[in-house]
Design an enzyme around this catalytic site. Sequence first.
Site, PDB file in Angstrom:
ATOM      1  N   VAL A  13       0.883  -0.711   0.096  1.00 40.15           N
ATOM      2  CA  VAL A  13       0.053  -0.186   0.094  1.00 40.15           C
ATOM      3  C   VAL A  13       1.119   1.490  -0.131  1.00 40.15           C
ATOM      4  O   VAL A  13       0.648   1.917  -0.546  1.00 40.15           O
ATOM      5  CB  VAL A  13      -0.778  -0.147   1.423  1.00 40.15           C
ATOM      6  CG1 VAL A  13      -1.670   1.404   1.316  1.00 40.15           C
ATOM      7  CG2 VAL A  13      -2.041  -1.302   1.244  1.00 40.15           C
ATOM      8  N   THR A  67       2.785  -7.441   9.076  1.00 48.96           N
ATOM      9  CA  THR A  67       2.031  -8.321   8.481  1.00 48.96           C
ATOM     10  C   THR A  67       2.304  -9.966   8.673  1.00 48.96           C
ATOM     11  O   THR A  67       1.182 -10.692   7.664  1.00 48.96           O
ATOM     12  CB  THR A  67       1.291  -7.861   7.334  1.00 48.96           C
ATOM     13  OG1 THR A  67       2.602  -7.749   6.715  1.00 48.96           O
ATOM     14  CG2 THR A  67       0.856  -5.834   7.556  1.00 48.96           C
ATOM     15  N   THR A 106      -7.269  -3.964   9.355  1.00 49.09           N
ATOM     16  CA  THR A 106      -7.316  -4.711   9.046  1.00 49.09           C
ATOM     17  C   THR A 106      -8.936  -6.127   9.664  1.00 49.09           C
ATOM     18  O   THR A 106     -10.066  -5.123  10.389  1.00 49.09           O
ATOM     19  CB  THR A 106      -6.665  -5.694   9.579  1.00 49.09           C
ATOM     20  OG1 THR A 106      -6.722  -7.309   8.804  1.00 49.09           O
ATOM     21  CG2 THR A 106      -6.332  -5.876  10.974  1.00 49.09           C
ATOM     22  N   ASP A 107      -9.598  -6.486   7.862  1.00 48.87           N
ATOM     23  CA  ASP A 107     -10.368  -7.323   8.418  1.00 48.87           C
ATOM     24  C   ASP A 107     -10.559  -8.365   9.879  1.00 48.87           C
ATOM     25  O   ASP A 107     -11.035  -8.645  10.025  1.00 48.87           O
ATOM     26  CB  ASP A 107     -11.229  -8.141   7.625  1.00 48.87           C
ATOM     27  CG  ASP A 107      -9.934  -8.776   6.823  1.00 48.87           C
ATOM     28  OD1 ASP A 107      -8.944  -8.586   6.913  1.00 48.87           O
ATOM     29  OD2 ASP A 107     -10.732  -9.402   6.059  1.00 48.87           O
ATOM     30  N   TYR A 130      -1.911 -11.202  15.183  1.00 55.57           N
ATOM     31  CA  TYR A 130      -2.370  -9.846  14.951  1.00 55.57           C
ATOM     32  C   TYR A 130      -3.262  -8.914  14.804  1.00 55.57           C
ATOM     33  O   TYR A 130      -3.118  -8.308  14.852  1.00 55.57           O
ATOM     34  CB  TYR A 130      -2.759 -10.646  12.735  1.00 55.57           C
ATOM     35  CG  TYR A 130      -2.401  -9.286  12.174  1.00 55.57           C
ATOM     36  CD1 TYR A 130      -1.585  -8.321  11.548  1.00 55.57           C
ATOM     37  CD2 TYR A 130      -3.407  -9.589  11.094  1.00 55.57           C
ATOM     38  CE1 TYR A 130      -1.583  -8.211  10.329  1.00 55.57           C
ATOM     39  CE2 TYR A 130      -3.755  -8.695  10.221  1.00 55.57           C
ATOM     40  CZ  TYR A 130      -2.555  -7.805   9.904  1.00 55.57           C
ATOM     41  OH  TYR A 130      -2.875  -7.102   8.811  1.00 55.57           O
TER      42      TYR A 130
END
Length: 298
Positions: A13, A67, A106-107, A130
């Site tokens: 990103v 990540t 994040t989802d 995470y």
Amino acid sequence: MTRILLTGSTGQVGWELQRTLMTLGEVITAGRESSSGLHMDLSNPDTIRYVIREVQPDLIVNPAAYTAVDKAETEPELAMAVNGTAPGVIAEEAKLLGAGVIHYSTDYVFNGNQPTPYTEENEPDPENIYGKTKLAGEKAIQAVDVPHLILRTSWVYGLRGKNFLLTMLKLAREREELKVVNDQVGAPTWSRMIAESTAQILSQSTQDLIGFLSSNSGIYHLTATGQTSWYGFAKAIFEYDPNPSEQKLKNLLAIPSEQYPTPAKRPAYSSLDTQKISHTFGLTLPSWQRNLELVLDS
């Protein structure tokens, strides 16, 4: 001219944000491998504070994160330092400067037990380290009460870095059979779409960036529209592959998660409802299929 400090500029990103943010002001990159020479280690709060005070930005955009979802299970302290503590430090320094913050989440802050897309009002309940560290980062920014946008996204991929798209294209050229999980559902989201949407939002601030961020501060879900499983995503990748003659793949098999055990548990359903960001900022978000076509065309 607006001074924008961008972290993680070599990530998926961050790389795209370098280009899209250039239309909005002077972009200064900082990170472990930044071309600017500004060394910022998100696991070290002192380097974060030093760089921010050196640059004196009007806006800090933070796509940088730990990540490695599975590795986080064995490196929880490092993951928390980068994902949980660092965003709070960034927010504190931004507030001292009178600057704003854009942060990405994040989802995986959700447990996946809900049968319908998650809205920003749904209570997070992460199932892995995470997700827990990313939720901690969200809360750290909110606690500082700095003008901010927290943009939650999902299943990020692009043409650089390590991601599902590149892995699948590589494996299809090496193997005749692949097994892909079919009981985890979400929205694959192109890194460039995230960056372009961020720039579209910020371009609406006209003269008063901080006032704009203050009046719109909060969490927003930013993903492509629609949903699929990892199996469905893989199937579409192979269908849209511009060089199908290079594929060795003959069989693509759908399997349950229990046949592909991982150190970190993934949510079974993590589709995010994007109505809030669309209505607030007038964004028209593309479908995940359209995004995938555009990526592979390029």
